[in-house]
Design an enzyme around this catalytic site. Structure first.
Site, PDB file in Angstrom:
ATOM      1  N   HIS A  80      -3.753   6.852   1.263  1.00  0.00           N
ATOM      2  CA  HIS A  80      -4.226   5.530   0.447  1.00  0.00           C
ATOM      3  C   HIS A  80      -5.732   4.994   0.937  1.00  0.00           C
ATOM      4  O   HIS A  80      -6.094   5.550   1.824  1.00  0.00           O
ATOM      5  CB  HIS A  80      -3.007   4.607   1.211  1.00  0.00           C
ATOM      6  N   ASN A 104      -9.762  -1.122  -2.405  1.00  0.00           N
ATOM      7  CA  ASN A 104      -8.396  -0.970  -2.229  1.00  0.00           C
ATOM      8  C   ASN A 104      -7.650  -1.291  -3.429  1.00  0.00           C
ATOM      9  O   ASN A 104      -7.399  -2.760  -3.547  1.00  0.00           O
ATOM     10  CB  ASN A 104      -7.778  -1.539  -0.781  1.00  0.00           C
ATOM     11  N   CYS A 109       0.721  -1.403  -0.045  1.00  0.00           N
ATOM     12  CA  CYS A 109      -0.024   0.105   0.058  1.00  0.00           C
ATOM     13  C   CYS A 109       0.700   1.339   0.178  1.00  0.00           C
ATOM     14  O   CYS A 109       0.128   2.221  -0.365  1.00  0.00           O
ATOM     15  CB  CYS A 109      -0.939   0.167   1.278  1.00  0.00           C
TER      16      CYS A 109
HETATM   17  N1  ACO Z   1     -18.949  -9.729   5.466  1.00  0.00           N
HETATM   18  C1  ACO Z   1     -19.832  -9.943   6.620  1.00  0.00           C
HETATM   19  N2  ACO Z   1     -19.430 -10.264   7.833  1.00  0.00           N
HETATM   20  C2  ACO Z   1     -17.889 -10.285   7.804  1.00  0.00           C
HETATM   21  C3  ACO Z   1     -17.237 -10.054   6.487  1.00  0.00           C
HETATM   22  C4  ACO Z   1     -17.726  -9.792   5.411  1.00  0.00           C
HETATM   23  N3  ACO Z   1     -17.163  -9.565   4.371  1.00  0.00           N
HETATM   24  N4  ACO Z   1     -15.972 -10.316   6.849  1.00  0.00           N
HETATM   25  C5  ACO Z   1     -15.877 -10.466   8.358  1.00  0.00           C
HETATM   26  N5  ACO Z   1     -17.127 -10.645   8.835  1.00  0.00           N
HETATM   27  C6  ACO Z   1     -17.452 -10.868  10.333  1.00  0.00           C
HETATM   28  C7  ACO Z   1     -16.548 -11.629  11.037  1.00  0.00           C
HETATM   29  O1  ACO Z   1     -16.376 -12.936  10.835  1.00  0.00           O
HETATM   30  C8  ACO Z   1     -16.762 -11.170  12.451  1.00  0.00           C
HETATM   31  O2  ACO Z   1     -17.852 -11.801  12.772  1.00  0.00           O
HETATM   32  P1  ACO Z   1     -17.892 -12.541  14.279  1.00  0.00           P
HETATM   33  O3  ACO Z   1     -17.983 -11.258  15.215  1.00  0.00           O
HETATM   34  O4  ACO Z   1     -19.221 -13.370  14.198  1.00  0.00           O
HETATM   35  O5  ACO Z   1     -16.747 -13.197  14.736  1.00  0.00           O
HETATM   36  C9  ACO Z   1     -17.366  -9.703  12.181  1.00  0.00           C
HETATM   37  O6  ACO Z   1     -17.580  -9.641  10.720  1.00  0.00           O
HETATM   38  C10 ACO Z   1     -16.417  -8.699  12.546  1.00  0.00           C
HETATM   39  O7  ACO Z   1     -15.292  -8.891  11.976  1.00  0.00           O
HETATM   40  P2  ACO Z   1     -13.918  -8.062  12.085  1.00  0.00           P
HETATM   41  O8  ACO Z   1     -12.666  -8.555  11.440  1.00  0.00           O
HETATM   42  O9  ACO Z   1     -13.445  -7.581  13.795  1.00  0.00           O
HETATM   43  O10 ACO Z   1     -14.352  -6.661  11.318  1.00  0.00           O
HETATM   44  P3  ACO Z   1     -13.748  -5.260  11.328  1.00  0.00           P
HETATM   45  O11 ACO Z   1     -14.640  -4.110  11.887  1.00  0.00           O
HETATM   46  O12 ACO Z   1     -12.264  -5.273  11.914  1.00  0.00           O
HETATM   47  O13 ACO Z   1     -13.691  -4.982   9.863  1.00  0.00           O
HETATM   48  C11 ACO Z   1     -11.899  -5.112   8.045  1.00  0.00           C
HETATM   49  C12 ACO Z   1     -12.720  -5.729   9.021  1.00  0.00           C
HETATM   50  C13 ACO Z   1     -12.913  -4.011   7.253  1.00  0.00           C
HETATM   51  C14 ACO Z   1     -11.035  -5.832   7.420  1.00  0.00           C
HETATM   52  C15 ACO Z   1     -11.157  -4.043   8.912  1.00  0.00           C
HETATM   53  O14 ACO Z   1     -10.445  -4.737  10.013  1.00  0.00           O
HETATM   54  C16 ACO Z   1     -10.043  -3.278   8.070  1.00  0.00           C
HETATM   55  O15 ACO Z   1     -10.330  -2.703   7.178  1.00  0.00           O
HETATM   56  N6  ACO Z   1      -8.813  -3.381   8.529  1.00  0.00           N
HETATM   57  C17 ACO Z   1      -7.761  -2.607   7.955  1.00  0.00           C
HETATM   58  C18 ACO Z   1      -7.617  -3.073   6.547  1.00  0.00           C
HETATM   59  C19 ACO Z   1      -6.394  -2.506   5.898  1.00  0.00           C
HETATM   60  O16 ACO Z   1      -5.958  -1.183   6.271  1.00  0.00           O
HETATM   61  N7  ACO Z   1      -5.192  -3.059   5.356  1.00  0.00           N
HETATM   62  C20 ACO Z   1      -4.289  -2.653   4.848  1.00  0.00           C
HETATM   63  C21 ACO Z   1      -3.722  -2.225   3.746  1.00  0.00           C
HETATM   64  S1  ACO Z   1      -4.184  -3.583   2.521  1.00  0.00           S
HETATM   65  C22 ACO Z   1      -2.566  -3.770   2.028  1.00  0.00           C
HETATM   66  O17 ACO Z   1      -1.437  -3.449   2.632  1.00  0.00           O
HETATM   67  C23 ACO Z   1      -2.143  -4.912   0.885  1.00  0.00           C
END
Ligand code: ACO
Length: 336
Positions: A261, A291, A115
């Site tokens: 980003h 992304n 990223c």
């Molecule tokens: N649809 C529905 N439910 C989902 C999905 C989905 N696509 N994905 C996960 N869930 C569920 C999980 O299983 C979990 O369920 P549970 O509570 O029953 O266990 C619940 O939703 C919450 O999951 P979390 O992972 O805690 O959700 P969070 O609020 O953290 O959101 C996300 C996830 C969007 C991925 C977030 O953590 C995020 O954006 N993180 C940062 C990503 C990032 O910046 N990456 C770096 C850049 S990428 C790169 O460098 C290549």
């Protein structure tokens, strides 16, 4: 003094629009969950039959940037290609792009900064230009994520956030004593968190490196500790912005626009709040593209320039955090 100036930009997004609703056919997710957690409404993916690599998308974006810059490919002294999804395991996509541009011996450098690929790329280009090693650099960020995602329930946390796309920027040397061009940059990496976001296979540390059992277990798909990355991002993005501004002798009040980003709209909202900036000073387009990793910042920049929303001499911040983990910020001022 020699300064590095953005001469022109270009972008390429594949035509195939994949909405949140489309994703619900493959995995247990919903438009509501994706919008609330990430801000994403739709993303672009390459055609289902494939046949389009990072270098092909980079080529399309580069052609637009080169034409706007009034450069021919022969004018380029160096190609820097940022991607985590190269066409081949090796050689790099920069070499493939060089050939597709019809060039015979122009140097091409691939960088694997995920990223922050654009941020590392602009600092490298700036170092080449200020040292006199290059006058014209083509910097490309391009990703094909769609062919490498686990679109089952197992991979839904990652699959919903990534999109395909490319951006290209022509960077040029300018002799001036005005405080314009790349004013400062600050880059970091912390390999301690490498496993918080990674694709494990193929891996040179394994013999054989393509391990069938590993593939059956899905270890060739990206794995992410989303909440860890999220927490790191909301802390480090404001911090690194202040650090880079200080290096440039500027403060938050001098920012005309942050072009961050696009990992998650909520990350950028926390970031904006931490710096107490109004909405018009934070650019986002993750809603439409998801992304696109190394592509996000040059794609945003291209849209910003096309929309003509910047005043003369505007000061912009490019910033991001992602896999590695790596993070950074670049302060840039447009010439008048
Ligand atoms: N649809 C529905 N439910 C989902 C999905 C989905 N696509 N994905 C996960 N869930 C569920 C999980 O299983 C979990 O369920 P549970 O509570 O029953 O266990 C619940 O939703 C919450 O999951 P979390 O992972 O805690 O959700 P969070 O609020 O953290 O959101 C996300 C996830 C969007 C991925 C977030 O953590 C995020 O954006 N993180 C940062 C990503 C990032 O910046 N990456 C770096 C850049 S990428 C790169 O460098 C290549």
């Amino acid at each position: 003094m020699m300064k590095t100036i953005i001469k022109a930009t270009g972008r390429y997004l594949p035509d195939r629009v994949v909405t949140n609703e489309d994703l619900t056919h493959w995995m247990d997710t919903s438009d509501e969950w994706i919008r609330q957690r990430t801000g994403i409404e739709e993303r672009r993916w390459i055609p289902e039959e494939g046949g389009m690599g990072a270098s092909d998308m980079g080529l399309n974006a580069s052609k637009v940037a080169l034409e706007r810059a009034g450069w021919t490919p022969e004018d380029i002294d160096l190609i820097i290609f940022a991607t985590l999804s190269p066409d081949l395991f090796f050689p790099g996509s920069g070499c493939l792009l060089q050939h597709k541009l019809g060039l015979k011996s122009t140097p091409a450098l691939d960088i694997r900064q995920q990223c922050t690929g654009f941020l590392y790329g602009i600092e490298i280009a700036d170092a080449y230009i200020r040292s006199g090693l290059a006058k014209r650099v083509l910097l490309v960020g391009a990703e094909v994520h769609s062919t490498g995602l686990d679109i089952s329930n197992e991979g839904r946390d990652v699959a919903v956030i990534f999109g395909d796309g490319a951006g290209a920027v022509c960077l040029e040397a300018m002799e001036t004593d005005e405080p314009v061009g790349v004013l400062a940059s600050s880059l970091h990496a912390q390999g301690q968190y490498a496993e918080a976001l990674m694709v494990e296979l193929p891996a040179s540390r394994l013999n054989p490196r393509i391990d069938v059992e590993g593939i059956e277990a899905g270890r060739h798909y990206p794995k992410m500790d989303g909440s860890r990355i999220f927490k790191l991002a909301v802390k480090r993005l404001p911090e690194i912005t202040i650090t880079a501004l200080k290096k440039a002798g500027l403060s938050v009040d001098d920012i005309d626009l942050i072009i961050p980003h696009q990992a998650n709209l909520r990350i950028n909202q926390f970031y904006q709040k931490a710096l107490d900036l109004p909405d018009e000073k934070m650019f986002n387009n993750i809603q439409r593209y998801g992304n696109t990793t190394a592509g996000t910042i040059p794609i945003c920049l291209d849209e910003v320039l096309e929309q003509g929303i910047l005043k003369k001499n505007a000061t912009v911040v490019f910033s991001g955090l992602g896999a590695g983990v790596t993070w950074g910020a670049v302060i840039y001022r447009f010439p008048s």
